[in-house]
Design a protein around this motif. Structure first.
Motif, PDB file in Angstrom:
ATOM      1  N   ALA A  92       4.943   4.251   2.604  1.00 33.34           N
ATOM      2  CA  ALA A  92       5.129   6.247   2.499  1.00 33.34           C
ATOM      3  C   ALA A  92       5.427   6.605   4.626  1.00 33.34           C
ATOM      4  O   ALA A  92       6.747   7.107   5.084  1.00 33.34           O
ATOM      5  CB  ALA A  92       4.284   6.692   2.408  1.00 33.34           C
ATOM      6  N   ALA A  93       4.294   5.342   5.262  1.00 38.26           N
ATOM      7  CA  ALA A  93       4.657   5.496   6.311  1.00 38.26           C
ATOM      8  C   ALA A  93       6.069   5.492   6.729  1.00 38.26           C
ATOM      9  O   ALA A  93       6.871   5.506   7.592  1.00 38.26           O
ATOM     10  CB  ALA A  93       3.227   4.960   7.574  1.00 38.26           C
ATOM     11  N   THR A 122       2.407   2.267  11.041  1.00 38.81           N
ATOM     12  CA  THR A 122       0.561   2.851  10.843  1.00 38.81           C
ATOM     13  C   THR A 122      -0.403   1.767  11.764  1.00 38.81           C
ATOM     14  O   THR A 122       0.423   0.881  12.716  1.00 38.81           O
ATOM     15  CB  THR A 122       0.122   1.785   9.161  1.00 38.81           C
ATOM     16  OG1 THR A 122       0.494   0.608   9.884  1.00 38.81           O
ATOM     17  CG2 THR A 122       1.094   2.129   8.104  1.00 38.81           C
ATOM     18  N   SER A 167       6.453  -4.054   5.151  1.00 34.09           N
ATOM     19  CA  SER A 167       6.498  -3.600   4.223  1.00 34.09           C
ATOM     20  C   SER A 167       7.145  -4.316   2.890  1.00 34.09           C
ATOM     21  O   SER A 167       8.220  -3.779   3.096  1.00 34.09           O
ATOM     22  CB  SER A 167       5.812  -2.586   3.475  1.00 34.09           C
ATOM     23  OG  SER A 167       6.512  -0.869   4.294  1.00 34.09           O
ATOM     24  N   ASP A 184       0.480  -1.209   0.052  1.00 31.33           N
ATOM     25  CA  ASP A 184       0.351  -0.238   0.105  1.00 31.33           C
ATOM     26  C   ASP A 184       0.986   1.518  -0.503  1.00 31.33           C
ATOM     27  O   ASP A 184       1.887   1.496   0.863  1.00 31.33           O
ATOM     28  CB  ASP A 184      -0.859   0.036   0.886  1.00 31.33           C
ATOM     29  CG  ASP A 184      -1.505   1.306   1.447  1.00 31.33           C
ATOM     30  OD1 ASP A 184      -2.615   1.205   0.811  1.00 31.33           O
ATOM     31  OD2 ASP A 184      -1.761   2.032   2.018  1.00 31.33           O
ATOM     32  N   PRO A 185       0.757   1.846  -0.672  1.00 34.78           N
ATOM     33  CA  PRO A 185       0.880   3.385  -1.045  1.00 34.78           C
ATOM     34  C   PRO A 185       1.774   3.775   0.217  1.00 34.78           C
ATOM     35  O   PRO A 185       1.940   4.612   0.869  1.00 34.78           O
ATOM     36  CB  PRO A 185       0.511   3.484  -2.071  1.00 34.78           C
ATOM     37  CG  PRO A 185      -0.316   3.566  -2.911  1.00 34.78           C
ATOM     38  CD  PRO A 185      -0.335   1.996  -1.711  1.00 34.78           C
ATOM     39  N   ASP A 186       0.365   4.183   0.902  1.00 41.95           N
ATOM     40  CA  ASP A 186       0.444   4.588   2.581  1.00 41.95           C
ATOM     41  C   ASP A 186       0.836   4.118   3.125  1.00 41.95           C
ATOM     42  O   ASP A 186       1.805   4.934   4.290  1.00 41.95           O
ATOM     43  CB  ASP A 186      -1.090   5.426   2.627  1.00 41.95           C
ATOM     44  CG  ASP A 186      -2.238   6.164   1.969  1.00 41.95           C
ATOM     45  OD1 ASP A 186      -1.557   6.857   1.110  1.00 41.95           O
ATOM     46  OD2 ASP A 186      -3.148   6.010   1.616  1.00 41.95           O
ATOM     47  N   THR A 187       1.251   3.348   3.242  1.00 44.19           N
ATOM     48  CA  THR A 187       1.985   2.505   4.344  1.00 44.19           C
ATOM     49  C   THR A 187       3.556   2.311   4.048  1.00 44.19           C
ATOM     50  O   THR A 187       4.142   2.773   5.038  1.00 44.19           O
ATOM     51  CB  THR A 187       1.864   0.690   3.906  1.00 44.19           C
ATOM     52  OG1 THR A 187       0.471   0.984   4.649  1.00 44.19           O
ATOM     53  CG2 THR A 187       2.128  -0.150   5.755  1.00 44.19           C
TER      54      THR A 187
END
Length: 200
Positions: A24-25, A32, A186, A19-22
């Protein structure tokens, strides 16, 4: 599996390795909410039965000590400190050890789980997220594995299946003293020959 608002299945469903948001975090050194919930697990209730038994044993022993030290009709007719100690030992030999064993049997597993969960919280909140180019490899007859060089990066318990075999920029949580880890967080799919994510 006890829950404090969401089951392990719900957290695993919310977890996506790519997941891109994961990504990035994790690249920013953060974990996350879904990752945090899965790693530390659900809230664990205190061992109320064990504490109740221990308090009951303490009160029983204290009562025996007072009774033995203030009367002349107990195990030690002379009473006093010696009489109190002897009556406390008598109660422990006859009944107290059974109460203590029951308290330990009911409490030790829960105390251990709570201690491990606190260590997991410390590990998650430490922000020690590391990244390096690695691989997801298929294992005949088993689950896929994430590898950096020759080092296996374990998965958190209850996490979903890894993405398809290939080259990835892997992010994982570094262990803390006594805590869990390393744990994969990730995986960013890429061609290692053109990677713009050098090992950090």
């Amino acid at each position: 599996m006890r829950s404090d608002g969401g089951s392990g299945l719900d957290q695993a469903t919310a977890w996506s390795w790519t997941d891109p948001d994961t990504l990035a975090a994790n690249a920013a050194g953060a974990v996350t909410p879904a990752q945090r919930a899965l790693i530390i697990g659900p809230r664990i209730r205190p061992p109320y039965l064990a504490w109740t038994l221990l308090v009951a044993l303490a009160l029983m022993e204290a009562g025996a000590g007072v009774h033995g030290s203030t009367t002349n009709t107990g195990i030690n007719p002379e009473g006093g400190v010696a009489g109190g100690v002897e009556e406390m030992l008598f109660i422990m030999i006859v009944l107290g050890w059974q109460v203590l064993v029951m308290a330990l049997v009911s409490g030790v597993p829960r105390w251990g789980d709570r201690f491990a969960r606190r260590r997991a919280i410390v590990a998650v909140e430490s922000g020690r997220v590391t990244s390096a180019a690695g691989r997801v490899v298929a294992v005949p007859g088993g689950k896929a594995r994430a590898i950096v060089g020759t080092t296996l990066i374990p998965l958190p318990t209850g996490s979903p299946e890894l993405p398809p075999p290939g080259t990835y920029q892997l992010y994982w949580l570094e262990p803390t003293p006594g805590g869990p880890g390393p744990l994969l967080l990730s995986a960013h799919p890429q061609d290692i020959t053109t990677s713009d994510h050098p090992p950090t």
